[in-house]
Design a protein around this motif. Sequence first.
Motif, PDB file in Angstrom:
ATOM      1  N   GLY A 177      -1.080  14.346  -0.943  1.00  0.00           N
ATOM      2  CA  GLY A 177      -0.159  15.313  -1.540  1.00  0.00           C
ATOM      3  C   GLY A 177       1.000  14.628  -2.232  1.00  0.00           C
ATOM      4  N   GLY A 178       1.351  15.126  -3.419  1.00  0.00           N
ATOM      5  CA  GLY A 178       2.454  14.536  -4.179  1.00  0.00           C
ATOM      6  C   GLY A 178       3.458  15.584  -4.611  1.00  0.00           C
ATOM      7  N   PHE A 179       3.062  16.385  -5.593  1.00  0.00           N
ATOM      8  CA  PHE A 179       3.884  17.484  -6.124  1.00  0.00           C
ATOM      9  C   PHE A 179       5.239  17.012  -6.645  1.00  0.00           C
ATOM     10  CE2 PHE A 179       1.652  18.873  -2.173  1.00  0.00           C
ATOM     11  CZ  PHE A 179       0.560  19.459  -2.801  1.00  0.00           C
ATOM     12  N   GLY A 180       5.334  15.764  -7.013  1.00  0.00           N
ATOM     13  CA  GLY A 180       6.603  15.239  -7.531  1.00  0.00           C
ATOM     14  C   GLY A 180       7.383  14.436  -6.520  1.00  0.00           C
ATOM     15  N   SER A 181       7.033  14.558  -5.237  1.00  0.00           N
ATOM     16  CA  SER A 181       7.850  13.920  -4.195  1.00  0.00           C
ATOM     17  C   SER A 181       7.808  12.404  -4.278  1.00  0.00           C
ATOM     18  CB  SER A 181       7.384  14.365  -2.816  1.00  0.00           C
ATOM     19  OG  SER A 181       6.058  13.930  -2.572  1.00  0.00           O
ATOM     20  N   LYS A 182       6.796  11.874  -4.939  1.00  0.00           N
ATOM     21  CA  LYS A 182       6.625  10.428  -4.948  1.00  0.00           C
ATOM     22  C   LYS A 182       6.974   9.819  -6.305  1.00  0.00           C
ATOM     23  CE  LYS A 182       3.422  10.985  -1.163  1.00  0.00           C
ATOM     24  NZ  LYS A 182       3.917  12.284  -0.689  1.00  0.00           N
ATOM     25  N   LEU A 183       7.856  10.502  -7.026  1.00  0.00           N
ATOM     26  CA  LEU A 183       8.314   9.997  -8.318  1.00  0.00           C
ATOM     27  C   LEU A 183       9.446   8.990  -8.128  1.00  0.00           C
ATOM     28  CD1 LEU A 183       7.584  10.721 -11.319  1.00  0.00           C
ATOM     29  CD2 LEU A 183       9.610  12.131 -11.333  1.00  0.00           C
ATOM     30  N   ASP A 184      10.351   9.281  -7.207  1.00  0.00           N
ATOM     31  CA  ASP A 184      11.415   8.335  -6.869  1.00  0.00           C
ATOM     32  C   ASP A 184      10.892   7.330  -5.854  1.00  0.00           C
ATOM     33  OD1 ASP A 184      14.292   9.096  -7.839  1.00  0.00           O
ATOM     34  OD2 ASP A 184      13.353  11.010  -7.341  1.00  0.00           O
ATOM     35  N   MET A 185      11.459   6.127  -5.899  1.00  0.00           N
ATOM     36  CA  MET A 185      11.245   5.209  -4.784  1.00  0.00           C
ATOM     37  C   MET A 185      12.340   5.504  -3.757  1.00  0.00           C
ATOM     38  SD  MET A 185      11.204   1.057  -4.795  1.00  0.00           S
ATOM     39  CE  MET A 185      12.989   0.885  -4.870  1.00  0.00           C
ATOM     40  N   VAL A 235       1.965   9.823 -12.705  1.00  0.00           N
ATOM     41  CA  VAL A 235       1.600  11.236 -12.585  1.00  0.00           C
ATOM     42  C   VAL A 235       2.876  12.063 -12.576  1.00  0.00           C
ATOM     43  CG1 VAL A 235       0.485  12.999 -11.174  1.00  0.00           C
ATOM     44  CG2 VAL A 235      -0.466  10.706 -11.264  1.00  0.00           C
ATOM     45  N   HIS A 236       3.135  12.756 -13.674  1.00  0.00           N
ATOM     46  CA  HIS A 236       4.230  13.720 -13.733  1.00  0.00           C
ATOM     47  C   HIS A 236       4.059  14.498 -15.023  1.00  0.00           C
ATOM     48  CE1 HIS A 236       6.765  11.824 -16.897  1.00  0.00           C
ATOM     49  NE2 HIS A 236       6.125  10.750 -16.519  1.00  0.00           N
ATOM     50  N   ALA A 237       4.861  15.546 -15.178  1.00  0.00           N
ATOM     51  CA  ALA A 237       4.874  16.314 -16.427  1.00  0.00           C
ATOM     52  C   ALA A 237       3.484  16.846 -16.807  1.00  0.00           C
ATOM     53  CB  ALA A 237       5.465  15.479 -17.568  1.00  0.00           C
ATOM     54  N   SER A 238       2.660  17.132 -15.825  1.00  0.00           N
ATOM     55  CA  SER A 238       1.321  17.697 -16.080  1.00  0.00           C
ATOM     56  C   SER A 238       0.581  16.902 -17.146  1.00  0.00           C
ATOM     57  CB  SER A 238       1.430  19.163 -16.533  1.00  0.00           C
ATOM     58  OG  SER A 238       2.176  19.922 -15.632  1.00  0.00           O
ATOM     59  N   ARG A 239       0.734  15.578 -17.124  1.00  0.00           N
ATOM     60  CA  ARG A 239       0.310  14.789 -18.275  1.00  0.00           C
ATOM     61  C   ARG A 239      -1.032  14.095 -18.114  1.00  0.00           C
ATOM     62  NH1 ARG A 239       1.230   9.318 -17.570  1.00  0.00           N
ATOM     63  NH2 ARG A 239       1.655   8.785 -19.735  1.00  0.00           N
ATOM     64  N   THR A 240      -1.555  13.983 -16.883  1.00  0.00           N
ATOM     65  CA  THR A 240      -2.601  12.999 -16.642  1.00  0.00           C
ATOM     66  C   THR A 240      -3.891  13.276 -17.411  1.00  0.00           C
ATOM     67  OG1 THR A 240      -1.609  12.540 -14.525  1.00  0.00           O
ATOM     68  CG2 THR A 240      -3.826  11.723 -14.866  1.00  0.00           C
ATOM     69  N   TYR A 280       0.887  -1.162   0.000  1.00  0.00           N
ATOM     70  CA  TYR A 280       0.000   0.000   0.000  1.00  0.00           C
ATOM     71  C   TYR A 280       0.925   1.211   0.000  1.00  0.00           C
ATOM     72  CZ  TYR A 280      -3.687  -3.255   1.250  1.00  0.00           C
ATOM     73  OH  TYR A 280      -4.574  -4.305   1.249  1.00  0.00           O
ATOM     74  N   SER A 281       1.070   1.807  -1.147  1.00  0.00           N
ATOM     75  CA  SER A 281       2.118   2.817  -1.301  1.00  0.00           C
ATOM     76  C   SER A 281       1.556   4.076  -1.924  1.00  0.00           C
ATOM     77  CB  SER A 281       3.209   2.255  -2.205  1.00  0.00           C
ATOM     78  OG  SER A 281       3.973   3.298  -2.750  1.00  0.00           O
ATOM     79  N   SER A 282       2.095   5.220  -1.524  1.00  0.00           N
ATOM     80  CA  SER A 282       1.607   6.463  -2.120  1.00  0.00           C
ATOM     81  C   SER A 282       2.506   6.950  -3.255  1.00  0.00           C
ATOM     82  CB  SER A 282       1.403   7.536  -1.056  1.00  0.00           C
ATOM     83  OG  SER A 282       2.515   7.624  -0.221  1.00  0.00           O
ATOM     84  N   THR A 283       3.059   6.038  -4.005  1.00  0.00           N
ATOM     85  CA  THR A 283       3.838   6.420  -5.181  1.00  0.00           C
ATOM     86  C   THR A 283       2.969   7.134  -6.218  1.00  0.00           C
ATOM     87  OG1 THR A 283       5.140   5.566  -7.021  1.00  0.00           O
ATOM     88  CG2 THR A 283       3.441   4.113  -6.159  1.00  0.00           C
ATOM     89  N   GLN A 284       3.591   7.999  -7.017  1.00  0.00           N
ATOM     90  CA  GLN A 284       2.881   8.639  -8.141  1.00  0.00           C
ATOM     91  C   GLN A 284       3.029   7.826  -9.415  1.00  0.00           C
ATOM     92  OE1 GLN A 284       4.769  12.885  -6.842  1.00  0.00           O
ATOM     93  NE2 GLN A 284       4.073  12.800  -8.933  1.00  0.00           N
ATOM     94  N   VAL A 285       3.946   6.861  -9.393  1.00  0.00           N
ATOM     95  CA  VAL A 285       4.287   6.140 -10.619  1.00  0.00           C
ATOM     96  C   VAL A 285       4.268   4.631 -10.368  1.00  0.00           C
ATOM     97  CG1 VAL A 285       5.636   7.976 -11.716  1.00  0.00           C
ATOM     98  CG2 VAL A 285       6.739   6.561 -10.031  1.00  0.00           C
ATOM     99  N   PRO A 286       3.083   4.061 -10.119  1.00  0.00           N
ATOM    100  CA  PRO A 286       3.026   2.686  -9.609  1.00  0.00           C
ATOM    101  C   PRO A 286       3.725   1.643 -10.482  1.00  0.00           C
ATOM    102  CG  PRO A 286       0.837   3.536 -10.181  1.00  0.00           C
ATOM    103  CD  PRO A 286       1.768   4.681 -10.209  1.00  0.00           C
ATOM    104  N   PHE A 287       3.676   1.803 -11.799  1.00  0.00           N
ATOM    105  CA  PHE A 287       4.285   0.754 -12.631  1.00  0.00           C
ATOM    106  C   PHE A 287       5.809   0.843 -12.651  1.00  0.00           C
ATOM    107  CE2 PHE A 287      -0.090   0.712 -14.141  1.00  0.00           C
ATOM    108  CZ  PHE A 287      -0.355  -0.645 -14.041  1.00  0.00           C
ATOM    109  N   LEU A 288       6.352   2.051 -12.650  1.00  0.00           N
ATOM    110  CA  LEU A 288       7.808   2.195 -12.568  1.00  0.00           C
ATOM    111  C   LEU A 288       8.277   1.733 -11.191  1.00  0.00           C
ATOM    112  CD1 LEU A 288       8.310   5.725 -14.203  1.00  0.00           C
ATOM    113  CD2 LEU A 288       8.273   3.487 -15.296  1.00  0.00           C
ATOM    114  N   TYR A 289       7.471   2.034 -10.209  1.00  0.00           N
ATOM    115  CA  TYR A 289       7.765   1.678  -8.814  1.00  0.00           C
ATOM    116  C   TYR A 289       7.799   0.160  -8.633  1.00  0.00           C
ATOM    117  CZ  TYR A 289       6.707   1.989  -3.715  1.00  0.00           C
ATOM    118  OH  TYR A 289       6.689   1.902  -2.342  1.00  0.00           O
ATOM    119  N   GLN A 290       6.835  -0.494  -9.231  1.00  0.00           N
ATOM    120  CA  GLN A 290       6.767  -1.954  -9.166  1.00  0.00           C
ATOM    121  C   GLN A 290       8.057  -2.574  -9.731  1.00  0.00           C
ATOM    122  OE1 GLN A 290       4.172  -3.612 -12.160  1.00  0.00           O
ATOM    123  NE2 GLN A 290       3.387  -5.157 -10.753  1.00  0.00           N
TER     124      GLN A 290
END
Lengths: 774, 181
Positions: free
Chosen positions: A243-251, A519-524, A210-220
């Motif tokens: 809240g994310g704002f980019g902080s959850k892009l890296d693992m 979720v990044h690069a204002s893309r969603t 159960y993770s608050s990543t913004q990028v679940p597939f890269l994270y996996q």
Amino acid sequence: MKKELKVIGKPIPKHDARMRVTGEAVYGHDIVLPNMLYGAILRTEHPSAILESIDVSAAKKLPGVVCVITAEDVDVNNIGYKRDHPILKKGEVNCTRDEIAAVAAETKEIARQALKLIKVKYKVRKGVYDAFEALKESSPQINKFISGKFDNKNIAETFHYEHGNLEEEKKKSAAIVTRRFTLPRMTHACMATSNITASFNPVDRKLLLYSSTQVPFLYQRDMAHALKMNPSDIRVIQPIIGGGFGSKLDMHPFEPICALLSIKTGRPVQILYSREEEFIASPIRQPMVIDLTAGVDKKGNFTFREINIVKDNGAYTSWGATTPFVIMQAFSSLYKLGACRFDAKAVYTNNIFAGSFRGYGNPQATFALERVIDLLADEIGMDHAEIRLLNANEKGETTGQGLHYETCGHKECLETVISKSHYSKKKALDKGERFKRGIGLASMLHVGGGAKIYRSDGCGTTLKIDPYGYCTIITGSNEIGQGSETVLAMIASEELGIELKKIKVINTDTDIKPWDVGVHASRTSFVAGNSLLGAIKILKEKLNKKAAQLLKADHSEFEYENNQIRSAKTNDSIALDKVVREMHFSEPNELAIASFFYEPSSKFQDKNFKGNVSGTYAFASQSIEVEVDTYTGNVRVLDVYVAQDVGKVLNPLLLDGQIEGGILQGVGYALTEELLMHEGKILNPNFHNYKMLTASDIPNIHFFPIETNDKEGPYGAKGVGEAPLIPTAAAITNAVCNALGVEFVELPLTPERILKAISLNKKNNNHNANPISL
Amino acid sequence: MKRKVKKSKSKVSQLHEVSFTLNGKKVFCKVKSATVLLDLIRDVFELKGTKPGCNEGECGACTVLVDGAPVNSCLFLAINADGKKLTTIEGLMKPDGTLDPVQESLVQNGAVQCGFCTSGMTMTIKALVNKYENIPHVPGEIKSEIPTRDEIKKHLEGNLCRCTGYVKILDAAEKLFSKEE
């Protein structure tokens, strides 16, 4: 004739706002699993030291402690995109965040108590806390895991880009300005601290996170690499993300650490950061020193820009090191430009490492660029607004870097804020005595249709309609509070004529949803919106066929509204749920399901960073008025006029929210927010001393959306999320410089910096005051 | 947070009986001297709507109402709840699913993004509504006593939000105080 939109463009409240306003939404902090343990992490006491010994024996004996791990106990790979970051540190520590050991215990209190019982012997080293120092031959190598492909042992990453003939453009220049800008560390300060709950099942050997990543597939994939597992044996579920704002892009290391504790104990383990830990051990906006030299010809046309950036990479490489991808776009392609040469390097130090942060380097770049534009204008005696209008980007332009602006609202954004803010009139006003007023301008360019920095920038959607006429959107994209889920529901409602309350969005489970970058690069809204539209088109073809059969129509033109499918020719209609039931239950018995994978038309850039990297581009301009108290050094932001090329307004209520929230983050970046460090340690790891703005600090925000209707975007829309904070600090600084008649080359503009600048200016009593660097 | 760990030899922590009203229901429980209200609400009563944002009284995410007034439940000792009337975010919605006007206003005005500050914001605004409702006025007449936007801002200063820039939250709060009955 264009169909009138019924849902799109309406101020519809957030899909799940009722859940969030009643306390019913389940965040990571709220998860409790049966038999769950609580994890805690021991971090180093010293930013740079040799680890002589780690003794966990007393901690292991504490009643209630189930597991204690150090690097010796685990067989794992390094993390980070450079794979230069050990999850648990062995032999040495290199930054104040460094994880030495971790504990899992029956209660949070026991876990914390156990950490105190771990004895670590350090041999403290001096450490390198300045990137320029780290570049010297005499400095030690800080990260031992790098490939050594650069000529300096402490360089983690470099970027080089150029276009045009620099020497020619220099010759054309009537004025050239050179400045060095220094940008601070800003932290995301998400209201929910970092959290994870890991549950390893010892029977089927599968890991549930159960993770608050913004990028679940890269994270996996990253998690699997770290733990030496098969990615498909890892299931990532995102609870509601605070809240994310980019902080959850890296693992980050705490995530595989939590997984390891669960694997070792066979029980679920939860790690929740305290607020202090969040300040110390979660990412930041990357600090950097930007050397910018830029020229202008005598008519006011920008000629060239030469940029050298040194980024403090910290001890390990995060996605923050790749922000030059975006930074170089601002320098090469914001305003028309003859030639550009760009160099950036990320340098290892014993400081904390960065991460990505809304804007991805662009606020830093835009601050330097827009500051220098004012100076260039002054040099040739041109008005600050006029020089920007003259050089503004235009529709149809392909920049030196290869960014193609199929639509471009840059000039319109500028014209709008200049006129609405009465820029020229206000600029000419008497500045006042104690309270001096000033006004400043800045623009920005950002990707507005994703960014192809991976091989695919795509997003998958599976769409189904059930026999009761409800629609389920299973989308690869995810929601981190920005409201994209609502926009997707609105698109489905618009196209299928199904009311919003009958639309469900499933987007939290990697075992179920189709692939997406994240979720990044204002893309969603752009990428997931287009993906959904693709799925709707396919599903409608199926539904149309069945409807035609049921209505005995010999055509395929149908309209969808009020849960009905209506023949465009005969006006006969049939209930949507009935059509679905007939699809299911009568031959040839098929499901009302469709899948679609959308890949933007953008190109993966070549090795020289050239190419059309995004499906479309967003532009924005801000004109900001400030008042400076010359007695206290306090800056008040009075009015922010913002015009943004959003392509098309999909939901004005949510759009406003992105604009207002972004601007206030930008005001914080400009005036108050800085994570202060001394010799690798953070001095202000709390909300008392890290000054986030409050309700009393908000300026009047006047927002003017500019609709350029880009054919690539869903209904013409572009990405909006990052843009609003990008030019804010630049415009505020230009306004303060205008008010005081002095220059600033550093952020934030704290009262101390303001007062010092005023007093130095008085001393110099010089019209061409030198830039103030404190 | 460098809180000192209690030495194991220290006195067995004494439990205190407290009874109070929680969202309209009488409850009682035993708490340690050092237990804060936030932990009692979240861990013992399992009401997870009250959010832990900083545990040091800076962010307001954990705001609850004690006898109608807003408090940071992370700093409020559970033993001090004895005999009081507590309201958490779970206590606002009616059983039939009707939202409290504060909640409804936040939803309608787009004041919710990530939502982690929302519970605290809601309770703080609710406290302001309570305060002004207690000022007597003749029904049907125009209310003279309503807070200005600046007063609302001041009232919300103790609640941090990272997403919204506060504008929509203030709009939502302001609309609750309409001039006409």
